[in-house]
Write a protein that holds these residues in place. Structure first.
Motif, PDB file in Angstrom:
ATOM      1  N   ALA A 236      27.226 -48.161  39.600  1.00  0.00           N
ATOM      2  CA  ALA A 236      26.719 -49.533  39.558  1.00  0.00           C
ATOM      3  C   ALA A 236      27.577 -50.472  40.386  1.00  0.00           C
ATOM      4  O   ALA A 236      27.071 -51.379  41.057  1.00  0.00           O
ATOM      5  CB  ALA A 236      26.642 -50.017  38.117  1.00  0.00           C
ATOM      6  N   ALA A 237      28.901 -50.261  40.380  1.00  0.00           N
ATOM      7  CA  ALA A 237      29.807 -51.137  41.131  1.00  0.00           C
ATOM      8  C   ALA A 237      29.639 -50.993  42.634  1.00  0.00           C
ATOM      9  O   ALA A 237      30.038 -51.870  43.401  1.00  0.00           O
ATOM     10  CB  ALA A 237      31.254 -50.840  40.740  1.00  0.00           C
ATOM     11  N   ALA A 238      29.038 -49.882  43.068  1.00  0.00           N
ATOM     12  CA  ALA A 238      28.848 -49.651  44.499  1.00  0.00           C
ATOM     13  C   ALA A 238      27.636 -50.371  45.065  1.00  0.00           C
ATOM     14  O   ALA A 238      27.451 -50.419  46.280  1.00  0.00           O
ATOM     15  CB  ALA A 238      28.713 -48.150  44.764  1.00  0.00           C
ATOM     16  N   LEU A 239      26.797 -50.955  44.203  1.00  0.00           N
ATOM     17  CA  LEU A 239      25.512 -51.478  44.659  1.00  0.00           C
ATOM     18  C   LEU A 239      25.450 -52.963  45.013  1.00  0.00           C
ATOM     19  O   LEU A 239      24.749 -53.328  45.971  1.00  0.00           O
ATOM     20  CB  LEU A 239      24.444 -51.170  43.596  1.00  0.00           C
ATOM     21  CG  LEU A 239      23.015 -51.635  43.885  1.00  0.00           C
ATOM     22  CD1 LEU A 239      22.495 -51.056  45.191  1.00  0.00           C
ATOM     23  CD2 LEU A 239      22.091 -51.255  42.733  1.00  0.00           C
ATOM     24  N   PRO A 240      26.117 -53.887  44.305  1.00  0.00           N
ATOM     25  CA  PRO A 240      25.769 -55.309  44.469  1.00  0.00           C
ATOM     26  C   PRO A 240      25.814 -55.866  45.888  1.00  0.00           C
ATOM     27  O   PRO A 240      24.802 -56.419  46.361  1.00  0.00           O
ATOM     28  CB  PRO A 240      26.771 -56.014  43.552  1.00  0.00           C
ATOM     29  CG  PRO A 240      27.011 -55.019  42.463  1.00  0.00           C
ATOM     30  CD  PRO A 240      27.041 -53.693  43.164  1.00  0.00           C
TER      31      PRO A 240
ATOM     32  N   GLN B   2      16.217 -56.558  39.941  1.00  0.00           N
ATOM     33  CA  GLN B   2      15.172 -55.771  40.598  1.00  0.00           C
ATOM     34  C   GLN B   2      15.735 -54.483  41.196  1.00  0.00           C
ATOM     35  O   GLN B   2      15.079 -53.422  41.151  1.00  0.00           O
ATOM     36  CB  GLN B   2      14.504 -56.622  41.685  1.00  0.00           C
ATOM     37  CG  GLN B   2      13.755 -57.822  41.128  1.00  0.00           C
ATOM     38  CD  GLN B   2      13.073 -58.637  42.199  1.00  0.00           C
ATOM     39  OE1 GLN B   2      12.062 -58.217  42.767  1.00  0.00           O
ATOM     40  NE2 GLN B   2      13.602 -59.810  42.489  1.00  0.00           N
ATOM     41  N   LEU B   3      16.949 -54.551  41.736  1.00  0.00           N
ATOM     42  CA  LEU B   3      17.584 -53.341  42.263  1.00  0.00           C
ATOM     43  C   LEU B   3      17.887 -52.355  41.135  1.00  0.00           C
ATOM     44  O   LEU B   3      17.713 -51.134  41.300  1.00  0.00           O
ATOM     45  CB  LEU B   3      18.866 -53.708  43.012  1.00  0.00           C
ATOM     46  CG  LEU B   3      18.677 -54.461  44.329  1.00  0.00           C
ATOM     47  CD1 LEU B   3      20.013 -54.988  44.837  1.00  0.00           C
ATOM     48  CD2 LEU B   3      18.036 -53.547  45.376  1.00  0.00           C
ATOM     49  N   ALA B   4      18.316 -52.871  39.985  1.00  0.00           N
ATOM     50  CA  ALA B   4      18.593 -52.000  38.838  1.00  0.00           C
ATOM     51  C   ALA B   4      17.326 -51.272  38.405  1.00  0.00           C
ATOM     52  O   ALA B   4      17.362 -50.082  38.040  1.00  0.00           O
ATOM     53  CB  ALA B   4      19.172 -52.814  37.684  1.00  0.00           C
ATOM     54  N   ALA B   5      16.188 -51.970  38.445  1.00  0.00           N
ATOM     55  CA  ALA B   5      14.921 -51.345  38.065  1.00  0.00           C
ATOM     56  C   ALA B   5      14.564 -50.211  39.025  1.00  0.00           C
ATOM     57  O   ALA B   5      14.048 -49.161  38.605  1.00  0.00           O
ATOM     58  CB  ALA B   5      13.811 -52.390  38.036  1.00  0.00           C
ATOM     59  N   LEU B   6      14.840 -50.400  40.315  1.00  0.00           N
ATOM     60  CA  LEU B   6      14.585 -49.337  41.291  1.00  0.00           C
ATOM     61  C   LEU B   6      15.485 -48.133  41.030  1.00  0.00           C
ATOM     62  O   LEU B   6      15.048 -46.983  41.158  1.00  0.00           O
ATOM     63  CB  LEU B   6      14.803 -49.865  42.713  1.00  0.00           C
ATOM     64  CG  LEU B   6      13.772 -50.858  43.242  1.00  0.00           C
ATOM     65  CD1 LEU B   6      14.203 -51.418  44.590  1.00  0.00           C
ATOM     66  CD2 LEU B   6      12.397 -50.204  43.360  1.00  0.00           C
ATOM     67  N   VAL B   7      16.740 -48.387  40.668  1.00  0.00           N
ATOM     68  CA  VAL B   7      17.651 -47.290  40.337  1.00  0.00           C
ATOM     69  C   VAL B   7      17.138 -46.520  39.131  1.00  0.00           C
ATOM     70  O   VAL B   7      17.046 -45.281  39.135  1.00  0.00           O
ATOM     71  CB  VAL B   7      19.074 -47.824  40.072  1.00  0.00           C
ATOM     72  CG1 VAL B   7      19.979 -46.714  39.534  1.00  0.00           C
ATOM     73  CG2 VAL B   7      19.683 -48.411  41.342  1.00  0.00           C
ATOM     74  N   ASP B   8      16.775 -47.246  38.073  1.00  0.00           N
ATOM     75  CA  ASP B   8      16.348 -46.592  36.833  1.00  0.00           C
ATOM     76  C   ASP B   8      15.014 -45.868  36.972  1.00  0.00           C
ATOM     77  O   ASP B   8      14.724 -44.929  36.214  1.00  0.00           O
ATOM     78  CB  ASP B   8      16.278 -47.619  35.697  1.00  0.00           C
ATOM     79  CG  ASP B   8      17.647 -48.029  35.191  1.00  0.00           C
ATOM     80  OD1 ASP B   8      18.603 -47.233  35.340  1.00  0.00           O
ATOM     81  OD2 ASP B   8      17.778 -49.143  34.641  1.00  0.00           O
ATOM     82  N   SER B   9      14.213 -46.270  37.952  1.00  0.00           N
ATOM     83  CA  SER B   9      12.928 -45.602  38.174  1.00  0.00           C
ATOM     84  C   SER B   9      13.060 -44.416  39.126  1.00  0.00           C
ATOM     85  O   SER B   9      12.066 -43.728  39.401  1.00  0.00           O
ATOM     86  CB  SER B   9      11.911 -46.596  38.746  1.00  0.00           C
ATOM     87  OG  SER B   9      12.278 -46.998  40.059  1.00  0.00           O
ATOM     88  N   GLY B  10      14.262 -44.179  39.637  1.00  0.00           N
ATOM     89  CA  GLY B  10      14.483 -43.064  40.545  1.00  0.00           C
ATOM     90  C   GLY B  10      14.138 -43.345  41.986  1.00  0.00           C
ATOM     91  O   GLY B  10      14.155 -42.437  42.825  1.00  0.00           O
ATOM     92  N   LYS B  11      13.857 -44.601  42.323  1.00  0.00           N
ATOM     93  CA  LYS B  11      13.482 -44.955  43.689  1.00  0.00           C
ATOM     94  C   LYS B  11      14.663 -45.369  44.559  1.00  0.00           C
ATOM     95  O   LYS B  11      14.505 -45.569  45.765  1.00  0.00           O
ATOM     96  CB  LYS B  11      12.445 -46.082  43.667  1.00  0.00           C
ATOM     97  CG  LYS B  11      11.125 -45.685  43.023  1.00  0.00           C
ATOM     98  CD  LYS B  11      10.158 -46.847  43.008  1.00  0.00           C
ATOM     99  CE  LYS B  11       8.836 -46.455  42.355  1.00  0.00           C
ATOM    100  NZ  LYS B  11       7.889 -47.589  42.287  1.00  0.00           N
ATOM    101  N   LEU B  12      15.839 -45.506  43.954  1.00  0.00           N
ATOM    102  CA  LEU B  12      17.017 -45.934  44.702  1.00  0.00           C
ATOM    103  C   LEU B  12      18.230 -45.136  44.235  1.00  0.00           C
ATOM    104  O   LEU B  12      18.600 -45.189  43.061  1.00  0.00           O
ATOM    105  CB  LEU B  12      17.255 -47.435  44.514  1.00  0.00           C
ATOM    106  CG  LEU B  12      18.489 -48.033  45.184  1.00  0.00           C
ATOM    107  CD1 LEU B  12      18.442 -47.808  46.693  1.00  0.00           C
ATOM    108  CD2 LEU B  12      18.591 -49.524  44.881  1.00  0.00           C
ATOM    109  N   ARG B  13      18.810 -44.385  45.162  1.00  0.00           N
ATOM    110  CA  ARG B  13      20.024 -43.618  44.889  1.00  0.00           C
ATOM    111  C   ARG B  13      21.194 -44.334  45.542  1.00  0.00           C
ATOM    112  O   ARG B  13      21.116 -44.725  46.710  1.00  0.00           O
ATOM    113  CB  ARG B  13      19.878 -42.201  45.434  1.00  0.00           C
ATOM    114  CG  ARG B  13      21.112 -41.330  45.279  1.00  0.00           C
ATOM    115  CD  ARG B  13      20.727 -39.850  45.255  1.00  0.00           C
ATOM    116  NE  ARG B  13      19.969 -39.428  46.414  1.00  0.00           N
ATOM    117  CZ  ARG B  13      20.484 -38.649  47.390  1.00  0.00           C
ATOM    118  NH1 ARG B  13      21.746 -38.253  47.341  1.00  0.00           N
ATOM    119  NH2 ARG B  13      19.726 -38.281  48.396  1.00  0.00           N
TER     120      ARG B  13
END
Length: 310
Positions: free
Chosen positions: A122-126, A265-276
């Motif tokens: 999570a810290a790598a994303l913002p 919104q980015l967190a939602a993409l991560v949790d849905s498997g659309k963003l690694r």
């Protein structure tokens, strides 16, 4: 608490691990116990003093602007978060200070951490996530069927950008080094160009958008890949408007600001498997100077992370 403090602009030797007071939590703030902090190129640019005219800091200061951790206190005006919440954020450069056990950050710049990943991830994303979002979703208004060229697709910013572009339905071409071709293909890129063996400007044509994360010679060569009226969006070096006009194209420079609603919104993409999210090397807080030296050498892959609290 422990924090990395910088008392004078200069090289990485200026970074010292010190004991400092826990920051106070203002009425609009949340106080976060930092579990992991991101390391970004802007960190060593600020530390060196090279961007002091743009991002002035009052010495001494603590480095770092994005992180993930646990809320330990909230200001009186904060209703969206409570102690115990797991969060991630990008704090404005005027405050920052994530290379530390605790940081106080405006609640509007915070979001709940993606449930499906670690604090380190999570810290790598913002910061790279917000930069990619600002460049592609807001500035370029990328839409289904558009053609986009993304430079540095294996980097912290580029890897998020490749996946955001695919989620928008774009046709994605990306430049990478030889070792990262398979990785960026796995992120969904339709075409991957090995810049070590191929000249991208001879392959990529009629692009609607170019995301330039490198500047310099890469930016100059990118103009030839755009269709008439296409857009070059840069995150490192502002594009010349004269050069854009000569190429019958447009140029834009983006500098993303902290926004918790985009992180949600980015967190939602991560949790849905659309963003690694790609994480590179990890360092202890005490080894922050070593991490900066490695980053400045240009020999990193993915985003570096500081492990702050267990």
């Amino acid at each position: 608490m422990k924090a990395i403090r910088i008392h004078a602009y200069g090289d990485a030797s200026q970074m010292q691990l010190e004991e400092v007071p826990v920051p106070s939590c203002g009425p609009n703030d949340v106080l976060v116990r930092v579990i992991a902090a991101g390391i970004n190129p802007i960190d060593w640019k600020i530390r060196s003093g090279n961007v002091a005219h743009m991002i002035p800091k009052l010495l001494p200061f603590t480095s770092g602007s994005d992180a993930a951790g646990v809320v330990t206190a909230v200001g009186g005006a904060v209703t969206a978060f409570s102690p115990g919440d797991e969060v991630f954020f990008y704090a404005e450069f005027a405050r920052g200070g994530t290379y530390a056990d605790y940081v106080a950050v405006d609640a509007a710049q915070v979001a709940l951490k993606p449930r499906t990943v670690s604090f380190t991830t999570a810290a790598a994303l913002p910061i790279p996530g917000l930069a990619a979002w600002t460049a592609l979703i807001e500035t370029a208004q990328l839409a289904r069927g558009m053609r986009v060229l993304i430079h540095g697709g294996a980097g912290a910013l580029g890897s998020v950008a490749v996946q955001l572009a695919k989620a928008q339905g774009a046709h994605v071409t990306s430049t990478v080094g030889t070792a990262d071709v398979a990785l960026v293909q796995s992120l969904g890129a339709d075409e991957v160009i090995d810049y070590r063996t191929q000249k991208f400007e001879q392959i990529a044509r009629n692009m609607d958008v170019v995301l330039d994360t490198l500047g310099g010679a890469t930016q100059e060569a990118s103009w030839a890949t755009l269709r008439a009226g296409g857009l070059l969006v840069a995150t490192t070096q502002p594009p010349s408007q004269e050069r854009a006009a000569a190429a019958d194209a447009r140029g834009a420079f983006v500098f993303s600001s902290p926004r918790g609603e985009v992180l949600t919104q980015l967190a939602a993409l991560v949790d849905s498997g659309k963003l690694r999210v790609l994480v590179g090397q990890e360092f202890a807080l005490a080894d922050a100077a070593q991490a900066h030296r490695l980053g400045e050498s240009g020999k990193t892959r993915g985003k570096m992370i500081l492990r702050v609290c267990a």
